[in-house]
Design a protein around this motif. Structure first.
Motif, PDB file in Angstrom:
ATOM      1  N   GLY A 129       4.998  -2.431  -6.479  1.00 19.00           N
ATOM      2  CA  GLY A 129       4.068  -2.667  -7.581  1.00 19.00           C
ATOM      3  C   GLY A 129       3.917  -1.454  -8.474  1.00 19.00           C
ATOM      4  O   GLY A 129       3.999  -1.554  -9.706  1.00 19.00           O
ATOM      5  N   ARG A 130       3.730  -0.295  -7.862  1.00 16.05           N
ATOM      6  CA  ARG A 130       3.545   0.940  -8.643  1.00 16.05           C
ATOM      7  C   ARG A 130       4.806   1.313  -9.408  1.00 16.05           C
ATOM      8  O   ARG A 130       4.726   1.779 -10.544  1.00 16.05           O
ATOM      9  N   SER A 131       5.968   1.090  -8.809  1.00 16.86           N
ATOM     10  CA  SER A 131       7.216   1.429  -9.509  1.00 16.86           C
ATOM     11  C   SER A 131       7.490   0.465 -10.664  1.00 16.86           C
ATOM     12  O   SER A 131       8.347   0.742 -11.498  1.00 16.86           O
ATOM     13  N   THR A 160       2.771  -1.273   2.678  1.00 17.18           N
ATOM     14  CA  THR A 160       3.073  -0.008   1.999  1.00 17.18           C
ATOM     15  C   THR A 160       4.253  -0.194   1.054  1.00 17.18           C
ATOM     16  O   THR A 160       4.223   0.259  -0.095  1.00 17.18           O
ATOM     17  N   TYR A 161       5.273  -0.866   1.525  1.00 23.46           N
ATOM     18  CA  TYR A 161       6.449  -1.116   0.699  1.00 23.46           C
ATOM     19  C   TYR A 161       6.064  -1.909  -0.556  1.00 23.46           C
ATOM     20  O   TYR A 161       6.486  -1.578  -1.669  1.00 23.46           O
ATOM     21  N   MET A 162       5.264  -2.947  -0.393  1.00 22.43           N
ATOM     22  CA  MET A 162       4.871  -3.773  -1.536  1.00 22.43           C
ATOM     23  C   MET A 162       4.041  -2.967  -2.540  1.00 22.43           C
ATOM     24  O   MET A 162       4.179  -3.155  -3.755  1.00 22.43           O
ATOM     25  N   ALA A 163       3.203  -2.080  -2.057  1.00 22.06           N
ATOM     26  CA  ALA A 163       2.423  -1.224  -2.962  1.00 22.06           C
ATOM     27  C   ALA A 163       3.351  -0.326  -3.776  1.00 22.06           C
ATOM     28  O   ALA A 163       3.154  -0.151  -4.990  1.00 22.06           O
ATOM     29  N   VAL A 169      -1.795  -0.588  -7.745  1.00 16.09           N
ATOM     30  CA  VAL A 169      -2.012  -1.469  -6.599  1.00 16.09           C
ATOM     31  C   VAL A 169      -3.161  -0.887  -5.795  1.00 16.09           C
ATOM     32  O   VAL A 169      -3.039   0.177  -5.202  1.00 16.09           O
ATOM     33  N   TYR A 170      -4.281  -1.594  -5.799  1.00 13.62           N
ATOM     34  CA  TYR A 170      -5.477  -1.112  -5.098  1.00 13.62           C
ATOM     35  C   TYR A 170      -5.444  -1.467  -3.622  1.00 13.62           C
ATOM     36  O   TYR A 170      -5.955  -0.716  -2.801  1.00 13.62           O
ATOM     37  N   ARG A 171      -4.848  -2.614  -3.300  1.00 14.41           N
ATOM     38  CA  ARG A 171      -4.800  -3.005  -1.887  1.00 14.41           C
ATOM     39  C   ARG A 171      -3.745  -4.086  -1.702  1.00 14.41           C
ATOM     40  O   ARG A 171      -3.591  -4.958  -2.548  1.00 14.41           O
ATOM     41  N   LEU A 226       7.868  -8.349  -6.482  1.00  9.98           N
ATOM     42  CA  LEU A 226       7.289  -8.158  -5.154  1.00  9.98           C
ATOM     43  C   LEU A 226       8.000  -9.019  -4.117  1.00  9.98           C
ATOM     44  O   LEU A 226       8.345  -8.543  -3.031  1.00  9.98           O
ATOM     45  N   LYS A 227       8.220 -10.280  -4.455  1.00  8.41           N
ATOM     46  CA  LYS A 227       8.859 -11.193  -3.505  1.00  8.41           C
ATOM     47  C   LYS A 227      10.322 -10.823  -3.265  1.00  8.41           C
ATOM     48  O   LYS A 227      10.765 -10.759  -2.117  1.00  8.41           O
TER      49      LYS A 227
END
Length: 155
Positions: free
Chosen positions: A44-46, A38-41, A51-53, A80-81
């Protein structure tokens, strides 16, 4: 509604991104993964991506992502990393030494392939009962007609 004569820049760059924990250490346990994904999504969105999955198993992650029009693959992977490693380290003392591997894989796909990729990411636990990360990554490289130097793939 679009104004007539106004220039547009449009893009659809669907990418399957894969990277592992440093040395494929088993950091990402069952309890941690849902929050991490959830955090990684959100990261990505921010950063302007759809982010689809996000999914994965104990030692690596997969993302199905549509790069934003001004986003590079290297840039979003770096974000992301960095963000997720910091989040993991801040989360608990047991994760203070957490690191992602230095490299990553990024593979393009077309819109019709997206549902199959999402299903593949959703089935990672089942998939990895039969195959380890390194063999999976080799298969992804072969499927995408890419070669990787084994001396540098596995950090």
């Amino acid at each position: 509604m679009l104004e007539e004569g106004v220039p547009q820049s449009l893009s659809r760059l669907l990418v399957h991104i894969v990277f592992s924990t440093k040395n494929r250490e088993r950091w990402l346990d069952d309890a941690l993964r849902p929050e991490l994904f959830t955090y990684m999504a959100v990261v990505g969105r921010s950063n302007g991506c759809e982010v689809y999955r996000v999914g994965g198993v104990i030692d690596h992650v997969h993302l199905a992502i549509d790069l934003g029009r001004t986003v590079t693959t290297a840039g979003i992977v770096r974000q992301l990393k960095l963000s997720s490693a910091g989040w993991l380290r801040d989360r608990s003392r047991e994760h203070r030494a957490f690191l992602w591997q230095a490299g990553y894989g990024a593979f393009t796909l077309g819109q019709p392939q997206l549902p199959k990729l999402i299903d593949y990411i959703d089935r990672q636990e089942e998939h990895h009962r039969k195959i380890g990360f390194q063999d999976e990554f080799r298969r992804l490289l072969a499927k995408n007609q890419m070669e990787g130097d084994e001396r540098y793939l596995w950090d």
